[in-house]
Design an enzyme around this catalytic site. Structure first.
Site, PDB file in Angstrom:
ATOM      1  CG  HIS A   1      -5.171  -2.194   3.387  1.00  0.00           C
ATOM      2  ND1 HIS A   1      -5.109  -1.501   4.572  1.00  0.00           N
ATOM      3  CD2 HIS A   1      -4.089  -1.797   2.655  1.00  0.00           C
ATOM      4  CE1 HIS A   1      -4.056  -0.704   4.558  1.00  0.00           C
ATOM      5  NE2 HIS A   1      -3.412  -0.867   3.422  1.00  0.00           N
TER       6      HIS A   1
ATOM      7  CG  HIS B   1      -4.095   2.793   0.668  1.00  0.00           C
ATOM      8  ND1 HIS B   1      -2.928   3.081  -0.017  1.00  0.00           N
ATOM      9  CD2 HIS B   1      -3.754   1.885   1.620  1.00  0.00           C
ATOM     10  CE1 HIS B   1      -1.942   2.365   0.483  1.00  0.00           C
ATOM     11  NE2 HIS B   1      -2.407   1.634   1.485  1.00  0.00           N
TER      12      HIS B   1
ATOM     13  CD  GLU C   1      -2.715   3.896   4.497  1.00  0.00           C
ATOM     14  OE1 GLU C   1      -3.414   2.885   4.706  1.00  0.00           O
ATOM     15  OE2 GLU C   1      -1.485   3.848   4.299  1.00  0.00           O
TER      16      GLU C   1
END
Length: 391
Positions: free
Chosen positions: A144, A218, A356
Site C-alpha cells: 500500500h 481501503h 478494494e
C-alpha cells in the site's frame, strides 16, 4: 496496453453529518433530497493535530440518505452512515474516534491508498531498465505504498456543491523518490455524494517521470453496523470468473485461476462464511479471503458492476461499479482484538471486510497483468461508484 490503463474516468464523493443533522429524521432527509438540486454544504471542523502541530480537519457531508465524514489525514472515510429497511441509521465503516489511533494503526481503515495499492514483491520493480527499490513494510514486500504511503499524508481539501451533489476534492503532491517511487506525482481524489446518496470516488494523477500508479480506498465495511459482530452472514456476489492465487507473502503467482468449483466462486451470491473454513490451501495461507478477483469486464471507460454486498438482517445493500479490472476481497483476517472502534467495542477477525477496486497486486513485476505504468503526458484516471439501498 498502457494506454488502456488511462481510459478510466475521474469523479468524486464523500458525505456525513453535523451533530444537528444527525438528529434529523429519515423522512426529513428524503424530503430535503427531493426538494434540493444540491447536496448540503460540507462542514469543516478541527479533528486533531500531528506531533509537528499540523492541523487535521474532518469534513462532514450528507446527501440523499447517505452521511459521511472524511479526514484530511489520509483522505480517510471515518464514518459512513446508512439507514436500514426501517430507516434506522448505523455507521457501516470501521475506524476510530480519535486521530491518535489512526496515526499508530496499520489497518488502513478508510484510507486513500497510494502510490500503489496492494503488494509489490521484494519491494522493487524495474521500469525502462532501471530498478527502483521501495519502502518495505510487509515482510520483504512493499504494501500500500510503503511505510508512509498516501494513507499517512495530510491532503489539501477543497469542498464543493453543484447540481450533481456535494463533495470534496483532495490534492496531494508526492515528491520524486517518495517511498522509492520515481517521478513527482500530482494526485487528485474526488469524493462526491450525489442526490441518490451514491458515493463516487474519482482518481486522477500525472507524473513528470515514468512511474507506476494504483490507487484505491481501503474502507472496511460491516453493513450491520460497526462493532456489531462479524460479517460472515453477509451475502457477496463478485462479477469474476477468475482470481489471482498467491504464494509466499501473499504475492500473486501470475496464474489467473478459475473460481468454478472452489471456495472463491462468488459469481452467485453466497454468504461469506459459507466456505471460509474450507481446507483450501489459498484460504489457509491467507487465514481467509485476501485475494484479487479478476473482473470479467476488464478495464472499462465507464464504471461497470463489480460487486454486490448485502446484510440480510438490516437489509442494507451496497453495489460497487468500477472502471478497474480487479477487486481485492479481504475478509478482515488480521483483526485480532487489539483495536477499539467508535462503538467502544473491539474488532475481532472478520468484523469487517474490504472490497478494494484496483489493478492487480505486483503488476509491475508481472508482465501478463494489465499495466500500471504512467508516463509524462498521460493522465491516470479511475472511478468507483458505491450505491446503497435497504429492503
Amino acid at each position: 496496453m498502457e494506454t488502456s490503463r488511462r481510459t478510466v474516468l475521474a469523479a468524486a464523493a464523500a458525505a456525513g453529518v453535523t451533530a444537528a443533522a444527525a438528529s434529523t429524521s429519515h423522512a426529513a432527509n428524503a424530503t430535503s433530497a427531493t426538494n434540493s438540486t444540491k447536496g448540503r454544504t460540507p462542514v469543516k471542523e478541527l479533528f486533531g493535530r500531528l506531533t509537528d502541530g499540523t492541523k487535521v480537519y474532518r469534513w462532514t457531508l450528507e446527501n440523499g440518505d447517505t452521511r459521511m465524514k472524511v479526514l484530511s489525514y489520509g483522505g480517510i472515510v471515518q464514518s459512513l452512515e446508512l439507514p436500514d429497511r426501517h430507516g434506522r441509521y448505523a455507521n457501516v465503516s470501521l475506524g476510530f474516534d480519535n486521530l491518535e489511533d489512526y496515526l499508530t494503526a496499520t489497518t488502513f481503515f478508510g484510507a486513500t491508498i497510494g502510490r500503489y495499492g496492494n503488494r509489490i514483491a521484494g519491494g522493487r520493480f524495474t521500469l525502462d531498465g532501471t530498478t527502483h527499490r521501495l519502502s518495505v513494510n510487509d515482510g520483504e514486500n512493499s504494501l500500500h505504498g510503503g511505510a508512509e504511503g498516501f494513507d499517512k499524508r495530510v491532503w489539501d481539501v477543497e469542498p464543493f456543491t453543484n447540481a450533481s451533489g456535494a463533495g470534496l476534492r483532495l490534492h496531494y503532491v508526492s515528491a520524486d523518490g517518495e517511498m522509492g517511487y520515481p517521478g513527482t506525482l500530482r494526485v487528485r481524489v474526488t469524493y462526491t455524494l450525489d442526490r441518490r446518496g451514491d458515493w463516487r470516488i474519482g482518481y486522477a494523477a500525472t507524473t513528470d517521470r515514468p512511474t507506476v500508479v494504483n490507487l484505491t480506498n481501503h474502507a472496511y465495511y460491516n453493513l450491520a453496523g460497526e462493532g456489531s459482530g462479524d460479517i460472515l452472514g453477509h451475502e457477496l456476489r463478485l462479477a469474476a470468473s477468475r482470481y489471482t492465487p498467491t504464494g509466499k507473502g501473499l504475492i500473486p503467482t501470475g496464474e489467473l485461476a478459475r473460481v468454478a468449483g472452489t471456495p472463491f466462486d462468488f459469481r452467485h451470491a453466497k454468504t461469506i462464511g459459507a466456505d471460509i473454513r474450507t481446507a483450501h490451501e489459498q484460504l489457509t495461507t491467507a487465514k481467509g479471503y485476501d485475494h484479487n478477483f479478476v473482473l470479467d469486464k476488464g478495464v472499462t471507460a465507464r464504471p461497470e458492476h463489480a460487486a454486490t454486498l448485502r446484510d440480510p438482517e438490516s437489509g442494507r445493500t451496497m453495489r460497487i461499479a468500477t472502471t478497474e479490472p480487479g477487486v481485492q476481497f479481504y475478509s478482515g483476517n488480521f483483526l485480532d482484538g487489539t483495536l477499539t472502534g467508535p462503538s467502544g467495542r473491539i474488532y475481532r477477525q472478520s468484523d469487517g471486510l474490504c472490497l478494494e477496486t484496483q489493478h492487480f497486486p505486483d503488476s509491475p513485476n508481472q508482465p501478463s497483468f494489465p499495466s500500471t505504468v504512467l508516463r509524462p503526458g498521460e493522465t491516470y484516471r479511475s472511478t468507483t461508484v458505491h450505491s446503497f439501498s435497504a429492503r
